[in-house]
Design an enzyme around this catalytic site. Structure first.
Site, PDB file in Angstrom:
ATOM      1  N   PRO A 250       0.833  -1.219   0.000  1.00 30.61           N
ATOM      2  CG  PRO A 250      -0.733  -1.563   1.690  1.00 30.61           C
ATOM      3  CD  PRO A 250       0.578  -2.063   1.191  1.00 30.61           C
TER       4      PRO A 250
ATOM      5  N   GLY B 123       1.581   4.148  -4.856  1.00 26.29           N
ATOM      6  CA  GLY B 123       1.093   4.918  -5.991  1.00 26.29           C
ATOM      7  C   GLY B 123       0.411   4.113  -7.075  1.00 26.29           C
TER       8      GLY B 123
ATOM      9  CB  THR C 236      -5.084   4.074  -6.732  1.00 27.80           C
ATOM     10  OG1 THR C 236      -5.302   2.833  -6.068  1.00 27.80           O
ATOM     11  CG2 THR C 236      -6.415   4.639  -7.205  1.00 27.80           C
TER      12      THR C 236
ATOM     13  CB  SER D  74      12.917 -16.578   3.039  1.00 29.67           C
ATOM     14  OG  SER D  74      12.045 -15.871   3.892  1.00 29.67           O
TER      15      SER D  74
ATOM     16  CE  LYS E  99      12.374 -12.163   1.675  1.00 32.46           C
ATOM     17  NZ  LYS E  99      12.751 -13.574   1.511  1.00 32.46           N
TER      18      LYS E  99
END
Length: 816
Positions: A396, A399, A401, A718, A761
């Site tokens: 989220p 950018g 949207t 991981s 990461k």
């Protein structure tokens, strides 16, 4: 129950006696007052002539006509009429038998007097009979041209017990009720029923007119006990009364409905006349003319225009009645007319202008911008090509949207947004059928209707949060047709009922994670990953966009308030820790609100916010330097994790205690992560010689592995390398370097296997102050995706085996 105005029953040939036949009779039997003729055949005193009949049962006191057709029956009737003998009416067991014998007739019948014998002009023979008394056959007589038998007449028991009296009155009441329920009953039937005073006579009267099968009437005739006859009739009559009552109610309801519709029709016709006199009809006609003109100018395909004109014809036939169906048809036609069937944006593709727009609205995102410019280049060379279906996937606030709006601006297209978060009804995509009141087209058609062009940019926001399929259908399955370039050229919305071409629409979907998107739907989209921003990128975004946007939002100008670069760096580094910039914009907004307060109070004319003022406005720093937290003790390693909101660092803590070699895992770890910890411990034990560990000591040592932030579930393979380093550090007593972070899956052979989310990461490691990052060697392909400034600040170690990780990550052992 079927009570008739004229007493008719079927006999040998079921036809009623007509008056004209009687008046024109060529041969009439002598009246009862004339002297009887001498009989041709000698019969015993207790014998009577029998008339077998089909489908008819005669009861005592009943007067019914009978038509004769068989020669032997005619001869029997003539003999009885000439000699003025009564006849016995017996029911045949099988109506198809022409010459019934003893076994073909029932044994109980009714003695009847012949009131009249008529021979009609057409040669037909007819009798009028009156039932007199029940009889039972004792013996059938032989050697006669007709049927005859010795009989026993059944004498009725006139004893009226209390129970018989009660049944009698109840039956009379029920019979009157049944007669009153009949729609065409004769007026004299009710007085006739009420005048009967004999229970047996009333029972026979009701049974004779009940609409039941002849076999059931015969069974009743053979019931000599009066009480049983009355009880049987009570049940039969109660059933018929209920049927008649229901029939009457249904008929009444039908009549009321028809009267209501007729009344509405008359009122509607009167309303038309009134509207015509007032001129409203002309206005309605003008509206329909305008609608017809709009249909002609809408540019619909031929089959769609044909459907529209068919609905317009229906609307004309309805008139200005204001009925619900008329309103529904009008709304449907308005929707068809307003859709952009053939309207395109008509823009010219300008690559340079599009690049300038994208660079102006968004900082970075070079991969996405390049893909959009590639599409524009292809469209310029091939205008008839299909529009792409892109899916921006990322955390989220990066950018996704707003990028769709910039694409529409750069391409000169109209923009419409469809939010799919929480949508769980297929009708939201395909529309509701017009059979439902208040039905509407689906969100796709409504978005195009709002955009006004067939080549708009439609953003399908939060496509990963579609509701699961259930009672209302699966919306993700409905999107398969929308997002398939091979099918969406003939997309059919349930409300429209006609195909609509979506092939020119540029669909852009956004998602935080791809795992929740069904495979077939994900396969139809081109996935473009958006990673989180680095601190340098966040600083540029804040200076270029966020500061000015929040300053205007809080009613300030550049002369009244400003934020220094040092303050922005402090907010980015110590007050926000995210992949996107939403929280960063909120904190900048908080800073400007504090400035607006001072200016509004008049305590300052201009506010310049620097780093040292942030504590008074935003409070203490929300995040500390996490590198300092890792200093000090063996058994602590720093791993790298991927989350739906971007990358993050993950601490792996290990501690030992005397025991029996048990492994304890805490921190809300998933099954895969637990297996990685077990594999890491096994790998450490298998390398006890290289690590200088005593295997017997290991057998007497319990190990506890904990991953902090226990309220957050964690899973995935991981963290295998980090767990191996934490356990090796704990058991050897060698500290792990505080500025080193690692990721990678391990095998029991000590190999380091590749993992996903490398870009996110590494950015998280850089944000946390890490200086060295250890990655699987097989993830070298992801190196180019890492931002340039991050690559310049970090040292990368590519691992083939876990032994290489131990050499780099752990400090040298302390001297003895």
């Amino acid at each position: 129950m079927n009570i008739k105005n004229t007493m008719q029953l079927s006999g040998e040939t079921p036809t009623p006696l007509r008056a004209e036949n009687a008046n024109a009779a060529s041969n009439t039997a002598p009246s009862s007052s004339a002297a009887p003729e001498k009989p041709r055949y000698e019969l015993p005193d207790d014998a009577i002539i029998l008339l077998p009949v089909r489908n008819m049962v005669l009861f005592p006191q009943m007067v019914l006509p009978l038509s004769l057709g068989r020669d032997w029956a005619i001869e029997a009737a003539q003999e009885a009429a000439r000699t003025q003998r009564p006849v016995g009416i017996l029911l045949q067991k099988d109506p198809q038998t022409e010459r019934p014998g003893e076994g073909d007739l029932h044994r109980v019948g009714t003695v009847a007097n012949i009131l009249r014998y008529v021979t009609a002009r057409d040669g037909g023979h007819h009798l009028v009979l009156q039932g007199e008394q029940r009889f039972r056959v004792i013996e059938f007589l032989k050697d006669l041209p007709f049927a005859a038998a010795r009989v026993e007449r059944i004498v009725e028991d006139d004893t009226r017990s209390t129970e018989i009296e009660a049944q009698f009155h109840a039956l009379k009441q029920r019979a009157v009720e049944a007669v009153q329920l009949l729609p065409d009953a004769a007026a004299e039937l009710v007085p006739t029923v009420q005048a009967i005073e004999s229970p047996g006579q009333l029972a026979d009267f009701v049974a004779g007119y009940l609409d039941i099968k002849p076999a059931e009437k015969q069974e009743y005739l053979e019931t000599f006990d009066l009480l049983k006859r009355l009880q049987k009739l009570q049940w039969l009559l109660a059933h018929r009364v209920e049927v008649l009552r229901l029939s009457r109610d249904i008929g009444q309801q039908t009549k009321e409905t028809m009267e209501k519709r007729q009344r509405e029709f008359m009122l509607r016709e009167q309303l038309k006349t009134i509207q015509k006199e007032l001129g409203d009809d002309e206005e309605g006609g003008a509206e329909l003319e305008e609608l017809e003109k709009a249909i002609a100018e809408a540019g619909m395909p031929e089959d769609v225009e044909k459907q529209a004109r068919k609905e317009l014809k229906r609307l004309r036939a309805m008139g200005n009645s204001g009925a619900g169906e008329s309103s529904m048809v009008r709304t449907y036609l308005d929707t068809l007319v307003e859709l952009p069937w053939s309207k395109l944006g008509g823009h010219d593709v300008d690559i340079a202008k599009a690049r300038a727009v994208l660079d102006e609205d968004h900082f970075g995102l070079d991969k996405i911008k390049r893909r959009i410019l590639e599409f524009l280049a292809v469209q310029k060379l091939n205008p008839q090509g299909r529009s792409p279906i892109l899916c921006f996937s990322g955390p989220p606030g990066v950018g996704k949207t707003s990028l769709g709006q910039s694409i529409a601006k750069a391409t000169g297209r109209a923009f419409a947004r469809v939010s799919l978060g929480g949508v769980h009804d297929e009708a939201e995509i395909r529309g509701h059928r017009r059979t439902y009141i208040g039905s509407l087209p689906g969100n796709i058609i409504q978005a195009l209707r709002k955009a006004g062009t067939r080549d708009a940019v439609i953003m399908l926001d939060e496509i990963d949060k579609l509701g699961a399929g259930g009672f209302h259908g699966d919306p993700s399955s409905a999107l398969l047709e929308v997002l398939d370039p091979e099918q969406n050229g003939t997309f059919r919305d349930n409300y429209l009922g006609v195909p609509f071409d979506l092939s020119k629409v540029m669909f852009i979907a956004t998602a935080n994670v791809l795992d929740t998107i069904p495979g077939p739907l994900r396969d139809r989209m081109e996935i473009i990953q958006l990673a989180g921003y680095t601190e340098a990128e966040k600083l540029q975004i804040a200076q270029r966009y966020l500061v000015e946007r929040q300053r205007k939002a809080n009613g300030l100008s550049a002369e009244q308030a400003s934020v220094s670069e040092a303050a922005l760096r402090e907010i980015i580094g110590h007050y926000t820790r995210e992949s996107g910039v939403r929280n960063l914009e909120r904190e900048i907004g908080t800073v400007f609100r504090a400035a607006a307060m001072k200016i509004a109070e008049g305590t300052a004319q201009k506010v310049e916010i620097d780093r040292d003022q942030l504590t008074g406005i935003l409070g203490a720093a929300h995040f500390e330097n996490e590198v300092a937290q890792r200093a000090g003790v063996p058994g602590v390693a720093t791993g790298l994790a991927w989350t739906p909101v971007g990358g993050d660092i993950l601490f792996i803590e290990a501690q030992r205690a005397p025991g029996r070699g048990h492994l304890t895992l805490t921190g809300q770890l998933g099954d895969v992560m637990k297996e990685s910890a077990q594999a890491a411990l096994t790998l450490v034990k298998s390398r006890h010689l290289e690590l200088g560990l005593d295997i017997e000591t290991l057998a007497r040592t319990d190990v506890h592995v904990h991953v902090p932030a226990g309220a957050t579930p964690k899973d995935g393979p991981s963290a295998g390398v980090a767990m191996f380093i934490a356990l090796a550090s704990l058991l050897t007593g060698r500290k792990v370097r505080a500025d080193v972070a690692m990721t990678g899956e391990i095998s029991l052979r000590g190999l380091v296997l590749p993992v996903g989310g490398i870009k996110e990461k590494v950015i998280a490691a850089h944000r946390a102050g890490i200086r060295t990052v250890m990655l699987p060697a097989r993830n070298r392909r992801d190196y180019d995706d890492i931002p340039q400034e991050v690559r310049e600040d970090l040292k990368f170690v590519w691992l083939e085996r876990v032994d290489e990780a131990a050499e780099v990550a752990m400090e040298a052992p302390l001297a003895a």
